[in-house]
Structures are given as C-alpha cells and as structure tokens.
Design a protein around this motif. Structure first.
Motif, PDB file in Angstrom:
ATOM      1  N   PHE A   5      40.037 -86.589  73.135  1.00 25.94           N
ATOM      2  CA  PHE A   5      39.117 -87.616  73.620  1.00 25.94           C
ATOM      3  C   PHE A   5      38.035 -87.869  72.575  1.00 25.94           C
ATOM      4  O   PHE A   5      37.665 -86.975  71.819  1.00 25.94           O
ATOM      5  N   PHE A   6      37.538 -89.086  72.565  1.00 32.44           N
ATOM      6  CA  PHE A   6      36.461 -89.488  71.656  1.00 32.44           C
ATOM      7  C   PHE A   6      35.323 -90.059  72.489  1.00 32.44           C
ATOM      8  O   PHE A   6      35.558 -90.886  73.370  1.00 32.44           O
ATOM      9  N   ARG A  11      33.262 -94.183  69.487  1.00 30.65           N
ATOM     10  CA  ARG A  11      34.116 -95.370  69.625  1.00 30.65           C
ATOM     11  C   ARG A  11      33.377 -96.652  69.249  1.00 30.65           C
ATOM     12  O   ARG A  11      34.004 -97.649  68.905  1.00 30.65           O
ATOM     13  N   ARG A  12      32.050 -96.645  69.278  1.00 27.54           N
ATOM     14  CA  ARG A  12      31.284 -97.823  68.840  1.00 27.54           C
ATOM     15  C   ARG A  12      31.429 -98.055  67.345  1.00 27.54           C
ATOM     16  O   ARG A  12      31.328 -99.169  66.863  1.00 27.54           O
ATOM     17  N   HIS A  13      31.642 -96.976  66.582  1.00 26.66           N
ATOM     18  CA  HIS A  13      31.728 -97.066  65.128  1.00 26.66           C
ATOM     19  C   HIS A  13      33.159 -97.159  64.612  1.00 26.66           C
ATOM     20  O   HIS A  13      33.405 -97.755  63.575  1.00 26.66           O
ATOM     21  N   VAL A  14      34.075 -96.528  65.335  1.00 25.43           N
ATOM     22  CA  VAL A  14      35.479 -96.495  64.916  1.00 25.43           C
ATOM     23  C   VAL A  14      36.332 -96.740  66.151  1.00 25.43           C
ATOM     24  O   VAL A  14      36.163 -96.074  67.168  1.00 25.43           O
ATOM     25  N   THR A  56      31.123 -83.081  65.662  1.00 27.11           N
ATOM     26  CA  THR A  56      31.323 -81.860  66.434  1.00 27.11           C
ATOM     27  C   THR A  56      32.651 -81.981  67.159  1.00 27.11           C
ATOM     28  O   THR A  56      33.003 -83.063  67.627  1.00 27.11           O
ATOM     29  N   ILE A  57      33.368 -80.866  67.252  1.00 28.20           N
ATOM     30  CA  ILE A  57      34.617 -80.833  68.002  1.00 28.20           C
ATOM     31  C   ILE A  57      34.552 -79.686  68.996  1.00 28.20           C
ATOM     32  O   ILE A  57      34.190 -78.556  68.633  1.00 28.20           O
ATOM     33  N   TRP A  81      37.536 -82.602  72.440  1.00 29.68           N
ATOM     34  CA  TRP A  81      36.559 -83.690  72.398  1.00 29.68           C
ATOM     35  C   TRP A  81      36.025 -83.798  70.984  1.00 29.68           C
ATOM     36  O   TRP A  81      35.567 -82.812  70.412  1.00 29.68           O
ATOM     37  N   VAL A  82      36.092 -84.986  70.428  1.00 21.48           N
ATOM     38  CA  VAL A  82      35.553 -85.266  69.084  1.00 21.48           C
ATOM     39  C   VAL A  82      34.346 -86.175  69.288  1.00 21.48           C
ATOM     40  O   VAL A  82      34.432 -87.202  69.948  1.00 21.48           O
ATOM     41  N   MET A  83      33.217 -85.744  68.722  1.00 28.30           N
ATOM     42  CA  MET A  83      31.981 -86.506  68.939  1.00 28.30           C
ATOM     43  C   MET A  83      31.060 -86.408  67.737  1.00 28.30           C
ATOM     44  O   MET A  83      31.212 -85.512  66.917  1.00 28.30           O
TER      45      MET A  83
END
Length: 89
Positions: A5-6, A11-14, A56-57, A81-83
C-alpha cells in the motif's frame, strides 16, 4: 502474496496503485512492484538501491530495520506500507 500500500501523500507525487506481489524480503516484493510501476522505484530508492531518507516502510506495522539492503522478511500474508517520512516539531 504480500499486499503493498502507498499512502495518499505519496500518491500525490507519484501515481502508484496498491498491489499484491510475491517475495521473501522487502526488496523482493518491491522489485515486482517497481517493474509494474517503474517511476515509483526511483522515488522510493536512491541510486544505490537503499531506501531514500524521506521514505519509511512498515511491514505488518513495524518499521523495517535494514534500510540499505531491504532484507527484512515478508510473509505471504504481510501488509507493506510505503510512505513519506514526516518530520517537524
């Protein structure tokens, strides 16, 4: 398969959709994700393949420990989660 999940701020940037991928380590799973969403890889990892400082993951709610090799274990039922890392004071 692990679910990746992102967060919305990423998601706003990529443009990156959540997806499922197989692998025994974070690197294995992310390699599959990055093959499907190639622009995402250079945003998350640096030119040496390590996690960028602003990222951060989490795997199953725990921050990964190996930020260079991404060798943390992943189970087939894991949630990753990738953030973007946030800072402030």
């Amino acid at each position: 398969m692990a679910k990746v999940f992102f967060t919305a701020n990423l998601r706003r940037h990529v443009d990156c959709a959540s997806m499922e991928a197989e692998g025994a380590t974070v690197r294995d799973v992310l390699a599959q994700v990055f093959r499907a969403q190639d622009r995402l890889g250079s945003y998350v990892l640096d030119d040496q393949g390590a996690l960028r400082k602003h990222m951060t993951i989490l795997v199953d709610g725990q921050r990964i420990r190996d930020l260079e090799r991404l060798s943390d274990a992943v189970r087939p039922s894991s949630e990753i989660w990738v953030m973007q890392a946030l800072s402030g004071g």
